[in-house]
Design a protein around this motif. Structure first.
Motif, PDB file in Angstrom:
ATOM      1  N   PRO A  46      24.051  -5.432 -45.361  1.00 22.87           N
ATOM      2  CA  PRO A  46      24.809  -4.264 -45.836  1.00 22.87           C
ATOM      3  C   PRO A  46      23.985  -3.345 -46.738  1.00 22.87           C
ATOM      4  CG  PRO A  46      26.020  -6.302 -46.231  1.00 22.87           C
ATOM      5  CD  PRO A  46      24.656  -6.697 -45.755  1.00 22.87           C
ATOM      6  N   GLY A  67      25.646  -7.816 -27.123  1.00 24.92           N
ATOM      7  CA  GLY A  67      26.521  -6.638 -27.194  1.00 24.92           C
ATOM      8  C   GLY A  67      25.967  -5.609 -28.166  1.00 24.92           C
ATOM      9  N   ALA A  68      25.529  -6.079 -29.340  1.00 27.12           N
ATOM     10  CA  ALA A  68      25.000  -5.166 -30.357  1.00 27.12           C
ATOM     11  C   ALA A  68      23.739  -4.470 -29.834  1.00 27.12           C
ATOM     12  CB  ALA A  68      24.685  -5.931 -31.642  1.00 27.12           C
ATOM     13  N   ALA A  71      24.509  -1.716 -27.630  1.00 30.75           N
ATOM     14  CA  ALA A  71      24.961  -0.536 -28.367  1.00 30.75           C
ATOM     15  C   ALA A  71      23.801   0.097 -29.138  1.00 30.75           C
ATOM     16  CB  ALA A  71      26.103  -0.906 -29.307  1.00 30.75           C
TER      17      ALA A  71
ATOM     18  N   VAL B  80      29.175  -5.102 -29.572  1.00 33.88           N
ATOM     19  CA  VAL B  80      29.085  -3.672 -29.243  1.00 33.88           C
ATOM     20  C   VAL B  80      29.803  -2.857 -30.320  1.00 33.88           C
ATOM     21  CG1 VAL B  80      29.824  -1.875 -27.624  1.00 33.88           C
ATOM     22  CG2 VAL B  80      28.938  -4.051 -26.732  1.00 33.88           C
ATOM     23  N   ILE B  82      30.764  -3.623 -33.409  1.00 34.36           N
ATOM     24  CA  ILE B  82      30.223  -3.674 -34.770  1.00 34.36           C
ATOM     25  C   ILE B  82      28.949  -2.828 -34.868  1.00 34.36           C
ATOM     26  CG2 ILE B  82      29.246  -5.185 -36.557  1.00 34.36           C
ATOM     27  CD1 ILE B  82      31.135  -7.370 -35.572  1.00 34.36           C
ATOM     28  N   ALA B  83      28.148  -2.861 -33.802  1.00 34.91           N
ATOM     29  CA  ALA B  83      26.902  -2.083 -33.845  1.00 34.91           C
ATOM     30  C   ALA B  83      27.173  -0.582 -33.767  1.00 34.91           C
ATOM     31  CB  ALA B  83      25.968  -2.517 -32.715  1.00 34.91           C
ATOM     32  N   ASN B  84      28.245  -0.209 -33.085  1.00 34.06           N
ATOM     33  CA  ASN B  84      28.608   1.210 -33.023  1.00 34.06           C
ATOM     34  C   ASN B  84      30.128   1.396 -33.008  1.00 34.06           C
ATOM     35  OD1 ASN B  84      28.999   3.904 -32.622  1.00 34.06           O
ATOM     36  ND2 ASN B  84      27.742   4.068 -30.774  1.00 34.06           N
ATOM     37  N   PRO B  85      30.723   1.436 -34.196  1.00 35.33           N
ATOM     38  CA  PRO B  85      32.191   1.509 -34.286  1.00 35.33           C
ATOM     39  C   PRO B  85      32.784   2.795 -33.699  1.00 35.33           C
ATOM     40  CG  PRO B  85      31.225   0.870 -36.387  1.00 35.33           C
ATOM     41  CD  PRO B  85      30.097   1.311 -35.523  1.00 35.33           C
ATOM     42  N   LEU B  87      32.360   3.753 -30.725  1.00 38.49           N
ATOM     43  CA  LEU B  87      32.693   3.509 -29.320  1.00 38.49           C
ATOM     44  C   LEU B  87      34.111   2.962 -29.199  1.00 38.49           C
ATOM     45  CD1 LEU B  87      29.316   1.859 -28.217  1.00 38.49           C
ATOM     46  CD2 LEU B  87      30.123   4.157 -27.617  1.00 38.49           C
ATOM     47  N   PHE B 257      39.077  -4.843 -39.098  1.00 37.87           N
ATOM     48  CA  PHE B 257      37.950  -5.672 -39.525  1.00 37.87           C
ATOM     49  C   PHE B 257      36.733  -4.880 -40.018  1.00 37.87           C
ATOM     50  CE2 PHE B 257      33.817  -7.452 -38.128  1.00 37.87           C
ATOM     51  CZ  PHE B 257      33.660  -8.355 -39.157  1.00 37.87           C
ATOM     52  N   ILE B 258      36.244  -3.950 -39.199  1.00 38.54           N
ATOM     53  CA  ILE B 258      34.988  -3.282 -39.590  1.00 38.54           C
ATOM     54  C   ILE B 258      35.196  -2.431 -40.849  1.00 38.54           C
ATOM     55  CG2 ILE B 258      33.120  -1.720 -38.844  1.00 38.54           C
ATOM     56  CD1 ILE B 258      33.594  -2.697 -35.984  1.00 38.54           C
ATOM     57  N   TYR B 261      35.244  -4.837 -43.647  1.00 34.55           N
ATOM     58  CA  TYR B 261      33.883  -5.334 -43.887  1.00 34.55           C
ATOM     59  C   TYR B 261      33.085  -4.302 -44.673  1.00 34.55           C
ATOM     60  CZ  TYR B 261      29.067  -6.837 -43.010  1.00 34.55           C
ATOM     61  OH  TYR B 261      27.758  -7.215 -43.176  1.00 34.55           O
ATOM     62  N   ASP B 262      33.098  -3.077 -44.183  1.00 35.59           N
ATOM     63  CA  ASP B 262      32.280  -2.039 -44.818  1.00 35.59           C
ATOM     64  C   ASP B 262      32.669  -1.830 -46.274  1.00 35.59           C
ATOM     65  OD1 ASP B 262      31.073  -1.825 -42.392  1.00 35.59           O
ATOM     66  OD2 ASP B 262      31.664   0.245 -41.983  1.00 35.59           O
ATOM     67  N   VAL B 265      31.721  -5.133 -48.444  1.00 44.48           N
ATOM     68  CA  VAL B 265      30.294  -5.340 -48.737  1.00 44.48           C
ATOM     69  C   VAL B 265      29.642  -4.098 -49.324  1.00 44.48           C
ATOM     70  CG1 VAL B 265      30.094  -7.040 -46.862  1.00 44.48           C
ATOM     71  CG2 VAL B 265      29.444  -4.657 -46.429  1.00 44.48           C
ATOM     72  N   LEU B 267      28.965  -1.260 -47.807  1.00 45.91           N
ATOM     73  CA  LEU B 267      27.925  -0.892 -46.839  1.00 45.91           C
ATOM     74  C   LEU B 267      27.298   0.449 -47.175  1.00 45.91           C
ATOM     75  CD1 LEU B 267      26.970  -1.978 -43.830  1.00 45.91           C
ATOM     76  CD2 LEU B 267      28.066   0.147 -43.164  1.00 45.91           C
ATOM     77  N   LYS B 268      25.977   0.431 -47.186  1.00 46.65           N
ATOM     78  CA  LYS B 268      25.220   1.668 -47.392  1.00 46.65           C
ATOM     79  C   LYS B 268      25.091   2.362 -46.057  1.00 46.65           C
ATOM     80  CE  LYS B 268      21.988   1.501 -51.210  1.00 46.65           C
ATOM     81  NZ  LYS B 268      20.547   1.510 -51.476  1.00 46.65           N
ATOM     82  N   LYS B 269      25.807   3.432 -45.886  1.00 43.44           N
ATOM     83  CA  LYS B 269      25.773   4.105 -44.581  1.00 43.44           C
ATOM     84  C   LYS B 269      24.599   5.058 -44.460  1.00 43.44           C
ATOM     85  CE  LYS B 269      30.071   3.255 -42.483  1.00 43.44           C
ATOM     86  NZ  LYS B 269      31.420   3.422 -42.903  1.00 43.44           N
ATOM     87  N   GLU B 271      21.548   4.766 -43.279  1.00 47.45           N
ATOM     88  CA  GLU B 271      20.150   4.381 -43.498  1.00 47.45           C
ATOM     89  C   GLU B 271      19.471   4.046 -42.205  1.00 47.45           C
ATOM     90  OE1 GLU B 271      18.519   1.907 -46.452  1.00 47.45           O
ATOM     91  OE2 GLU B 271      20.109   2.366 -47.860  1.00 47.45           O
TER      92      GLU B 271
END
Ligand SMILES: Cc1ncc(C[n+]2csc(CCOP(=O)(O)OP(=O)(O)O)c2C)c(N)n1
Ligand code: SF4
Lengths: 379, 271
Positions: A46, A67-68, A71, B80, B82-85, B87, B257-258, B261-262, B265, B267-269, B271
């Protein structure tokens, strides 16, 4: 500028290496002796804009990293023997579908639940053949905390460059021990990213062009709307039952690795120039082997060490060259299992010299004195 | 003018592999209309499936598509998303995919409340492998691996999803095509984990040996046995004994969830 030197655990060094390489997703499931990698990633991701998830099992963890990656993220998962077994299903998927991901296996004593805290090197063959079917795999074998970092970066680079899953095959000793680690400055180590832009309009994009070794991989969402399937597929990515295409593509994905042997296979050669007795060892045993080689040299025995940092593809060319150029009398292969690499060394030696395995399940690294004893038999 | 499905289909991949009389094609149409109704950009949509007859669906739709391993669609979809919310992620599979081999992924996705829509194509049988029993095969029904009748108890997909924490749970059938479209559309609009159980007919594997002489009789069975939620609320349990309820059966607002989570934690967006 002062160097950034830290006293760090091997497993934490893997995590830091992954972050340096640009990893922004971790999907895992805890298991000794790998758990510190997950813990470190949970804390660190994070902070750099990445996300961590503890999945419900290793099958899901492996699926989540694929999956990640689809993406667009560089993704890591880490485990040990029992979890590595579970990951095999989707590791095969990543191989066939050519999805870059990095899997760490911190080897412990098996089979089954085995020896949870006991180090081992008994997943060497599983890393190569654990999933079903003919498939490519790359596996790297660090032997120090610094290499846990550097080889993890290299694992990501190879995964991204060759669109292939890469295994970091390490063990409970290297993973759990602490050593000083020099954290490289950004830019100091090369970091490779997959080619995301196919350079053609979506209707012309071929995710699996059979005439090319490596095809660009646009992330889901980038406008290419491609299809990914674990069924054998043609160049467009859609299923095919054509045995000729099936053969062609299977050979292609394996050959794209073999062809690039010189780029992928990395070894350390220690006193091999004039050696007539060779030790072939990876990971923690290579450290003992070095000590044994030095002692042998003190006694006037011309011993040398060939230490693969890439165990898959197997370092055939390097080994072959030394055997023939040096007229090697014998090769000692210490390994913490009952003989896995030894068979490969014999295959390459083709009877030109004696090959002797030195096996141990004693959960301790093989001692320099034990290796020296074997060396002396050939002297 | 007839509705134009071709805009969403990979027309060159047709005809599909499904048997004559299989209801998957009907559901595919409802699915396309639901998405069309939302006006989403095709480039933003990801459809992941497992292995089985219904899991071939992603091959026919013009989105980012992912045909994974048996039962694993939700686990892949989780990565998928989590890596790109940004979508829009849909995971689908059969009753075998979702409640047998992938049951663990199903319940944990429900518990996490990740913003994914899960479509369960329930035909009460393993279609692709030739009619072995699944966790939703009714007790006593015939299957190749239950030649004396299904000896096990079965899952209720809706109750399973609710129990596991899904925040939107609906049931519909292949017969009720506009209802099916509506349920899928609402599920897609829901923020959090949404589940739609779609009752389907496998005339080849299930119907023939379970006293459904024709595919039509299976559709008529759906028509006869399904009761809309509003009506069911006014019926007694005796009246509902051999029926099943369709509609939105559970809906609640809970942090996704995401997003949780963000914020948890920090989350530093960017970056
Ligand atoms: C790991 C694994 N186990 C078993 C199979 C064989 N298999 C393929 S599809 C399937 C069941 C399909 O049933 P369901 O998920 O209900 O989908 P349907 O075909 O009915 O649409 C099975 C058991 C497989 N492909 N992979
Ligand atoms: S076997 Fe059953 S589920 Fe599969 S396509 Fe045929 S009718 Fe449909």
């Amino acid at each position: 500028m002062a160097k950034n030197v830290q006293f760090m655990m091997g497993n934490h060094a893997v995590a830091e290496g992954a972050l340096y390489a640009g990893c922004r997703f971790y999907g895992g499931y805890p298991i000794t002796p790998s758990t510190e990698i997950a813990e470190r990633m949970a804390e660190r991701l994070p902070q750099v804009g990445g996300r961590f998830i503890q999945m419900e099992d290793e099958i899901a963890a492996m699926a989540s990293v694929i999956g990640a990656s689809l993406a667009g993220a560089k993704a890591l998962t880490a485990t040990s023997g029992p979890g590595f077994s579970l990951k095999q299903e989707n590791l095969g998927f990543a191989s066939l579908c050519e999805i870059p991901v990095v899997i760490v296996d911190v080897m412990r004593g098996g089979p089954s639940t085995g020896m949870p805290t006991g180090p081992s090197q008994s997943d060497i063959m599983q890393a190569k053949w654990g999933t079903h079917g003919d498939h490519p795999i790359i596996a790297v074998t660090p032997a120090s905390v610094q290499e846990q970092f550097n080889e993890t970066v290299r694992a990501f680079n190879l995964a991204e460059k060759y669109r292939c899953p890469v295994v970091v095959l390490t063990d409970a000793i290297i993973g759990q021990m602490m050593e000083s680690l020099v954290i490289p400055e950004p830019g100091e180590l090369e970091v490779i990213d997959r080619i995301k832009d196919p350079g053609v309009p979506p209707e012309e994009y071929l995710p699996y062009d059979m005439e090319k070794d490596i095809n660009p991989m646009p992330p889901f969402g980038a406008g290419y709307r491609w299809h990914v399937t674990g069924l054998h597929h043609d160049e467009t990515g859609f299923p095919t039952n054509d045995p000729v295409l099936h053969t062609k593509n299977t050979v292609r994905i394996i050959e794209k690795i073999n062809k690039n042997y010189d780029d992928i296979v990395k070894v350390e050669e220690f006193y091999t120039d004039d050696a007539d007795i060779l030790v072939f060892a990876i990971g923690v045993n290579a450290r003992s082997a070095k000590a044994a080689v030095l002692e042998a040299r003190e006694k006037g025995i011309k011993a040398g060490l060939l230490r693969p940092l890439t165990i898959w593809p197997f370092p055939d060319k390097h080994l072959d060259k030394i055997i023939s150029a040096n007229n090697i009398k014998g090769i000692v292969v210490p390994e913490m299992n009952l003989g896995q690499m030894t068979l490969e060394v014999e295959r390459v030696a083709k009877g030109r010299c004696e090959v002797e395995g030195l096996y141990s399940l004693m959960l301790d690294p093989i001692l320099p004195s034990e290796i020296l004893e074997k060396i002396r038999r050939f002297a | 003018m007839a509705y134009d499905y071709s805009r969403y289909l990979r027309n060159e991949k047709l005809p599909h592999i499904w048997c004559p009389g299989c209801t998957y094609g009907i559901v595919l149409k409802s699915f396309i209309r639901a998405i069309d109704g939302l006006g989403w950009d095709k480039n933003d949509i990801v459809v992941a499936s497992g292995i089985g007859c219904c899991s071939r669906l992603p091959g026919y739709v013009d989105f980012n598509t992912l045909h994974t391993t048996h039962g694993r669609s939700i686990a892949f979809a989780t990565g998928v998303k989590i890596a790109n919310p940004d979508l829009k992620v849909i995971a689908l599979g059969g009753d075998g995919d979702m409640t047998a081999i992938g049951g663990n992924h199903f319940i944990h996705a429900c518990r996490r409340n990740i913003d994914i829509t899960v479509l369960v194509f329930n035909n009460n049988i393993y279609g692709m492998t030739g009619a072995q029993y699944s966790p939703t095969t009714p007790k006593g029904a015939w299957a190749t691996t239950a030649p004396y009748g299904m000896p096990e108890n079965n899952f209720d997909v809706v109750n399973l999803a609710i129990g596991a924490g899904a925040t939107f749970v609906a049931r519909t059938t292949a017969y009720h095509t506009t209802h099916c479209e509506k349920m899928i559309k609402e599920a897609l609009q829901h923020k959090g984990l949404s589940v739609v159980e779609i009752i389907n007919a496998c005339p080849t594997g299930f119907g023939r040996k379970n006293k459904f002489k024709t595919p039509t009789s299976m559709l008529l069975w759906m028509k006869d046995k399904a009761v809309q939620k509003a009506k069911a609320d006014r019926m007694s349990s005796e009246e509902l004994a051999d029926k099943f309820v369709i509609g939105v059966l559970h809906k609640e607002e809970k942090p996704e969830f995401i997003e949780s989570y963000d914020s948890t934690v920090g989350l530093k967006k960017g970056e």
